[in-house]
Design a protein around this motif. Structure first.
Motif, PDB file in Angstrom:
ATOM      1  N   PRO A  83       0.821  -1.217   0.000  1.00  7.95           N
ATOM      2  CA  PRO A  83       0.000   0.000   0.000  1.00  7.95           C
ATOM      3  C   PRO A  83       0.850   1.262   0.000  1.00  7.95           C
ATOM      4  N   THR A  84       0.324   2.312  -0.594  1.00 12.11           N
ATOM      5  CA  THR A  84       1.034   3.596  -0.586  1.00 12.11           C
ATOM      6  C   THR A  84       1.042   4.186   0.815  1.00 12.11           C
ATOM      7  N   VAL A  85      -0.099   4.099   1.485  1.00 15.75           N
ATOM      8  CA  VAL A  85      -0.233   4.558   2.870  1.00 15.75           C
ATOM      9  C   VAL A  85      -0.368   3.315   3.751  1.00 15.75           C
ATOM     10  N   THR A  86       0.473   3.211   4.747  1.00 17.70           N
ATOM     11  CA  THR A  86       0.478   2.019   5.596  1.00 17.70           C
ATOM     12  C   THR A  86      -0.854   1.833   6.304  1.00 17.70           C
ATOM     13  N   PHE A  87      -1.416   0.628   6.223  1.00 17.05           N
ATOM     14  CA  PHE A  87      -2.585   0.310   7.025  1.00 17.05           C
ATOM     15  C   PHE A  87      -2.148   0.243   8.492  1.00 17.05           C
TER      16      PHE A  87
END
Length: 241
Positions: A83-87
């Protein structure tokens, strides 16, 4: 670069997919959720050959998924691409809990230690007054407590399968996220290098990973068989009363 709004949309789609899988999976449930740790801006540990932990857990998760599918399990992941933004750990736990899986495996890798580390929650077990069928709010930070007996049984079965494969295993307990937030049998699986007679196999070795994945799949199959046997025994006992 993917925007945060698009990342949230991706999480929403993952939740919808989890719902679809949960609705389609027949009883008794055999849905395994795989949660590769780290991702996006969070690479995790730096492993051998400049491989990051996030890339290894993703690759190992795909390897394990293929084996479990062959063994008749339904499988989903909290994320199947970096993911581009960490979950966050809370988001990963939400995906898992929404899917109501049979079990959840959180994947980690490390350059320290030896063999495979199986980690269950060290939260205290619920007391005798706890009623799992009662309709009451589940505390987020101790959601795993009610599932700990099954989690330990799962760790034991996977541990036995690893030992049968002649792989060293360490079964331990820790309170970590998202493990403590999961409402199903769950454990963290951390792959460490394999050391035998002063000969060390790194965690990046694909043959070693395949051995570990095969043992985990075998352990899950044994655990599932025991669960089905216990369910059948319970149904028989209930019918005879």
């Amino acid at each position: 670069m993917t925007s945060p709004h698009r990342q949230i949309a991706t999480l929403f789609l993952a939740l919808m997919a989890a719902t679809a899988i949960a609705q389609q999976t027949p009883t008794p449930r055999t849905l395994i959720l795989i949660d590769p740790a780290h991702g996006g801006p969070d690479p995790g540990a730096k492993l051998a050959d400049n491989v990051t932990e996030k890339s290894l857990t993703m690759a190992f998760g795909a390897r394990l998924r293929a084996l479990l599918t062959t063994n008749g399990f339904s499988v989903m992941s909290t994320h199947e691409a970096d993911p581009t933004v960490t979950f966050t750990t809370d988001q990963r736990a939400e995906i898992a809990n929404h899917a109501h899986p049979t079990a959840c495996l959180i994947l980690h890798a490390t350059n320290s230690g030896n063999g495979i580390h199986l980690i269950t929650s060290e939260l205290p077990l619920p007391d005798d007054t706890y009623d799992p069928d009662a309709h009451h709010p589940i505390p987020w930070n101790t959601a795993q407590a009610a599932s700990i007996p099954q989690s330990r049984a799962l760790a034991n079965q996977i541990g036995l399968a690893l030992i049968h494969t002649k792989l060293p295993v360490l079964v331990t307990r820790a309170s970590i996220r998202p493990l403590d937030n999961l409402t199903c049998p769950a454990l963290a699986v951390e792959i460490a290098p394999l050391t035998r007679d002063d000969d060390t196999t790194p965690v990046t070795d694909t043959n070693y990973q395949q051995q570990v994945a095969q043992a985990i799949a075998a352990g899950l199959s044994s655990w599932r068989s025991r669960q089905l046997a216990d369910t059948g025994a319970g149904a028989t006992t209930g019918a005879s009363r």
